[in-house]
Scaffold this motif. Structure first.
Motif, PDB file in Angstrom:
ATOM      1  N   ASP A  53     -16.593   3.055 -11.326  1.00 18.21           N
ATOM      2  CA  ASP A  53     -17.219   2.681 -12.444  1.00 18.21           C
ATOM      3  C   ASP A  53     -16.169   3.112 -13.691  1.00 18.21           C
ATOM      4  OD1 ASP A  53     -19.532   1.215 -12.119  1.00 18.21           O
ATOM      5  OD2 ASP A  53     -20.710   2.910 -13.005  1.00 18.21           O
ATOM      6  N   ILE A  54     -15.466   4.146 -13.311  1.00 15.40           N
ATOM      7  CA  ILE A  54     -14.329   4.655 -14.597  1.00 15.40           C
ATOM      8  C   ILE A  54     -13.306   3.775 -14.634  1.00 15.40           C
ATOM      9  CG2 ILE A  54     -12.847   6.422 -15.033  1.00 15.40           C
ATOM     10  CD1 ILE A  54     -14.708   8.446 -13.643  1.00 15.40           C
ATOM     11  N   VAL A  55     -12.788   3.524 -13.273  1.00 14.87           N
ATOM     12  CA  VAL A  55     -11.731   2.559 -13.492  1.00 14.87           C
ATOM     13  C   VAL A  55     -11.990   0.920 -13.884  1.00 14.87           C
ATOM     14  CG1 VAL A  55     -10.281   1.126 -11.621  1.00 14.87           C
ATOM     15  CG2 VAL A  55     -10.522   3.407 -11.445  1.00 14.87           C
ATOM     16  N   GLY A 101     -10.781  -4.739  -6.390  1.00 14.16           N
ATOM     17  CA  GLY A 101     -10.349  -4.720  -4.952  1.00 14.16           C
ATOM     18  C   GLY A 101      -9.985  -3.144  -4.864  1.00 14.16           C
ATOM     19  N   ALA A 102     -10.260  -2.486  -3.746  1.00 10.02           N
ATOM     20  CA  ALA A 102      -9.786  -1.118  -3.175  1.00 10.02           C
ATOM     21  C   ALA A 102      -9.325  -1.187  -2.095  1.00 10.02           C
ATOM     22  CB  ALA A 102     -11.050  -0.213  -3.623  1.00 10.02           C
ATOM     23  N   ALA A 103      -8.845   0.121  -1.859  1.00 12.80           N
ATOM     24  CA  ALA A 103      -8.139   0.455  -0.559  1.00 12.80           C
ATOM     25  C   ALA A 103      -9.047   0.507   0.555  1.00 12.80           C
ATOM     26  CB  ALA A 103      -7.418   1.712  -0.471  1.00 12.80           C
ATOM     27  N   LEU A 123      -7.684 -14.001  -0.414  1.00 15.98           N
ATOM     28  CA  LEU A 123      -7.590 -13.292  -1.841  1.00 15.98           C
ATOM     29  C   LEU A 123      -6.287 -13.612  -2.331  1.00 15.98           C
ATOM     30  CD1 LEU A 123     -10.201 -10.580  -1.559  1.00 15.98           C
ATOM     31  CD2 LEU A 123     -10.544 -12.176  -3.273  1.00 15.98           C
ATOM     32  N   THR A 124      -6.125 -13.498  -3.581  1.00 13.04           N
ATOM     33  CA  THR A 124      -4.712 -13.551  -4.380  1.00 13.04           C
ATOM     34  C   THR A 124      -4.689 -12.159  -5.065  1.00 13.04           C
ATOM     35  OG1 THR A 124      -4.452 -16.164  -4.423  1.00 13.04           O
ATOM     36  CG2 THR A 124      -3.230 -14.529  -5.984  1.00 13.04           C
ATOM     37  N   ALA A 125      -3.863 -11.429  -4.761  1.00 15.54           N
ATOM     38  CA  ALA A 125      -3.547 -10.136  -5.282  1.00 15.54           C
ATOM     39  C   ALA A 125      -3.029 -10.405  -6.860  1.00 15.54           C
ATOM     40  CB  ALA A 125      -2.619  -9.305  -4.627  1.00 15.54           C
ATOM     41  N   VAL A 126      -3.562  -9.978  -7.719  1.00 13.67           N
ATOM     42  CA  VAL A 126      -2.957 -10.333  -8.977  1.00 13.67           C
ATOM     43  C   VAL A 126      -2.262  -9.130  -9.591  1.00 13.67           C
ATOM     44  CG1 VAL A 126      -3.508 -10.431 -11.631  1.00 13.67           C
ATOM     45  CG2 VAL A 126      -5.214 -11.476  -9.684  1.00 13.67           C
ATOM     46  N   GLY A 127      -2.438  -8.068  -9.340  1.00 16.15           N
ATOM     47  CA  GLY A 127      -1.710  -6.738  -9.630  1.00 16.15           C
ATOM     48  C   GLY A 127      -2.483  -5.528  -9.584  1.00 16.15           C
ATOM     49  N   GLY A 128      -1.742  -4.452  -9.510  1.00 16.73           N
ATOM     50  CA  GLY A 128      -2.112  -3.133  -9.275  1.00 16.73           C
ATOM     51  C   GLY A 128      -3.130  -2.562 -10.422  1.00 16.73           C
ATOM     52  N   ILE A 129      -3.938  -1.699 -10.272  1.00 16.43           N
ATOM     53  CA  ILE A 129      -4.627  -1.157 -11.468  1.00 16.43           C
ATOM     54  C   ILE A 129      -4.445   0.444 -11.665  1.00 16.43           C
ATOM     55  CG2 ILE A 129      -6.833  -0.609 -12.558  1.00 16.43           C
ATOM     56  CD1 ILE A 129      -7.844  -3.146 -11.690  1.00 16.43           C
ATOM     57  N   ALA A 130      -4.847   1.089 -10.484  1.00 14.47           N
ATOM     58  CA  ALA A 130      -5.052   2.635 -10.654  1.00 14.47           C
ATOM     59  C   ALA A 130      -4.827   3.041  -9.225  1.00 14.47           C
ATOM     60  CB  ALA A 130      -6.350   2.953 -11.193  1.00 14.47           C
ATOM     61  N   SER A 131      -4.098   4.189  -9.223  1.00 16.33           N
ATOM     62  CA  SER A 131      -3.964   5.052  -7.940  1.00 16.33           C
ATOM     63  C   SER A 131      -4.633   6.426  -8.190  1.00 16.33           C
ATOM     64  CB  SER A 131      -2.689   5.060  -7.572  1.00 16.33           C
ATOM     65  OG  SER A 131      -2.433   6.121  -6.354  1.00 16.33           O
ATOM     66  N   VAL A 132      -5.672   7.119  -7.289  1.00 10.23           N
ATOM     67  CA  VAL A 132      -6.373   8.348  -7.267  1.00 10.23           C
ATOM     68  C   VAL A 132      -5.691   9.063  -6.326  1.00 10.23           C
ATOM     69  CG1 VAL A 132      -8.498   9.347  -7.475  1.00 10.23           C
ATOM     70  CG2 VAL A 132      -8.245   7.075  -8.505  1.00 10.23           C
ATOM     71  N   TRP A 258      -6.731   3.624  -4.138  1.00  6.78           N
ATOM     72  CA  TRP A 258      -6.126   2.706  -5.194  1.00  6.78           C
ATOM     73  C   TRP A 258      -7.088   1.667  -5.440  1.00  6.78           C
ATOM     74  CZ3 TRP A 258      -5.560  -2.303  -3.163  1.00  6.78           C
ATOM     75  CH2 TRP A 258      -5.503  -2.233  -1.513  1.00  6.78           C
ATOM     76  N   PHE A 259      -6.898   0.963  -6.628  1.00  9.14           N
ATOM     77  CA  PHE A 259      -7.486  -0.274  -6.967  1.00  9.14           C
ATOM     78  C   PHE A 259      -6.487  -1.095  -7.534  1.00  9.14           C
ATOM     79  CE2 PHE A 259     -10.061   3.516  -7.368  1.00  9.14           C
ATOM     80  CZ  PHE A 259     -11.355   3.048  -6.802  1.00  9.14           C
ATOM     81  N   GLY A 260      -7.030  -2.434  -7.650  1.00 13.41           N
ATOM     82  CA  GLY A 260      -6.319  -3.621  -7.802  1.00 13.41           C
ATOM     83  C   GLY A 260      -7.268  -4.822  -8.322  1.00 13.41           C
ATOM     84  N   LEU A 261      -6.531  -5.817  -8.996  1.00  5.47           N
ATOM     85  CA  LEU A 261      -7.267  -7.018  -9.335  1.00  5.47           C
ATOM     86  C   LEU A 261      -6.921  -7.907  -8.527  1.00  5.47           C
ATOM     87  CD1 LEU A 261      -8.930  -8.253 -11.525  1.00  5.47           C
ATOM     88  CD2 LEU A 261      -6.899  -8.869 -12.931  1.00  5.47           C
TER      89      LEU A 261
END
Length: 330
Positions: A53-55, A101-103, A123-132, A258-261
């Motif tokens: 939810d935070i991401v 999307g997430a790991a 799916l098409t990977a648009v870009g990375g968002i965050a890494s925890v 990690w999370f991505g779009l």
């Protein structure tokens, strides 16, 4: 005269056919140019609350601002995140459904479940968002003061120390199994229905350790309820700068949540590019970076080509962990 009329009619028919053929393409081009012209649905394939939810909240607010569009978050949990992921895949490939999307959903689930309903290629990977990063933690009352103490106890009595997880296939589970492989330990898995009850039992002494994502464990660290022993990423966390990495402690280990779009694979390239450009701008915003780091989250500003390679490498890593840890597919 009749031949001339036939020729004219034939020419008109050809021009009409050509126009009809070009019309859909022109409409598609206009739709791409106008994108986004209505609200975007962002599927988050996890329950409300926690890191997801935070991401999602921080990222999609900033992304919507860059696109000058409203982004509506839809939590769609179930089956380890595969239900929400499949729903995004089956939505129209027009850019009006995007996926967090997430790991766990993009690199673990395709190898952990016999029939998750998709692969990363859907799916098409648009870009990375965050890494925890995650943290190896024990209770504040634990006799284990260092990671070396924990390993020594396991070596003395293999299989005697239990680790908890938020459930089968979660980051707690997979990262702890990777730790067993890389450190040569035999920590035993005790799955819970969520991270909160696992943490309660850790603090109470019912289990020995957790490999817990930093944002969810940070409050307990600050309150002195748990003791952090090591960070799972290959660089120290700015949030817990005094906690060594596993690599510093001699374990060949680097893992994060990690999370991505992502969007459906047939989404038009210009829309993917526009989303990627807006995402890059959002992640460069100092306000977003400050919000992320306040929760122990690091931006993962990987553009599409690099992020696609990243997801591919992560699939190889976690497929290997599942194989080497002899984790049975569900």
């Amino acid at each position: 005269m009749r031949d001339v009329q036939r020729s004219r009619l034939g020419l008109v028919a050809m021009l009409c056919a050509a126009w009809l053929g070009l019309a859909p393409a022109a409409a598609r081009a206009q739709a791409t140019d106008d994108y986004p012209s209505r609200p975007i649905r962002a599927v988050v394939p996890f329950p409300a609350g926690g890191i997801n939810d935070i991401v999602a909240r921080v990222t999609f607010k900033a992304l919507g601002d860059k696109l000058n569009a409203s982004i509506v978050i839809e939590n769609k949990p179930g089956a380890g995140g595969t239900i929400g992921t499949v729903s995004a895949i089956n939505s129209p490939a027009d850019g009006y459904t995007i996926l967090l999307g997430a790991a766990s959903t993009m690199a673990v689930a395709p190898h952990l479940y016999r029939n998750p309903g998709y692969t990363a290629a859907d799916l098409t990977a648009v870009g990375g968002i965050a890494s925890v990063p995650s943290v190896v933690i024990v209770s504040a009352d634990s006799p284990y003061r260092t990671f070396a103490d924990l390993v020594a106890a396991d070596k003395a009595r293999p299989g005697s120390l239990d680790y908890g997880s938020a459930g089968f296939g979660t980051s707690h589970h997979m990262q702890a199994e990777m730790l067993n492989i890389r450190a040569g330990t035999h920590f035993r898995h005790i799955p819970y229905k969520g991270g909160a009850p696992a943490t309660v039992d850790l603090i109470g002494g019912q289990i020995a350790l957790l490999v817990d994502p930093l944002p969810t464990t940070l409050g307990n660290v600050k309150a002195g309820r748990v003791r952090p022993l090591a960070i799972t990423t290959d660089v120290r966390s700015a949030t817990l700068p005094d906690v060594p990495t596993l690599k510093e402690l001699g374990v060949d280990y680097n893992a994060s949540t990690w999370f991505g779009l992502f969007v459906a694979k047939d989404t038009p390239a210009p829309i993917v590019a526009k989303l990627g450009k807006a995402l890059s701008a959002a992640l460069a915003d100092p306000a977003l970076q400050k919000d992320f780091r306040a929760h122990g989250i690091d931006p993962l500003p990987l553009a599409r080509p690099a992020f696609t390679d990243y997801v591919r490498a992560e699939n190889q890593t976690w497929a290997g962990v599942i194989r080497d840890a002899h984790i049975e597919m569900q």
